[in-house]
Motif scaffolding. Structure first.
Motif: not given
Length: 76
Positions: A64-71
């Protein structure tokens, strides 16, 4: 064209590629570019891999692509 003329290869990123309809269009419209198809849903990513399997310049990332690193978890 400028990228190709300078010896570089364009990269097209299809975020939320689903099953790859847009990725296939990008690959056919810009055959000299690399296509990176990003899809977080495992079922869609499986079909996406099949749909892009004949394209040596395409890569599938099950992510997934997001503004913050994570799951993330995809909920149906």
């Amino acid at each position: 064209r400028e990228l190709l003329d300078s010896g570089r290869k364009p990269i097209i990123v299809d975020c939320g590629a689903n099953i790859g309809a847009a990725s296939l269009w990008f690959a056919s419209s810009f055959p000299q570019a690399h296509v990176v198809a990003v899809e977080p849903d495992p079922g869609n990513a499986s079909i996406l891999r099949e749909n892009l399997s004949d394209l040596p310049t395409a890569v599938v990332l099950e992510a997934a692509i997001g503004a913050q690193a994570g799951h993330v978890t995809v909920q149906q």
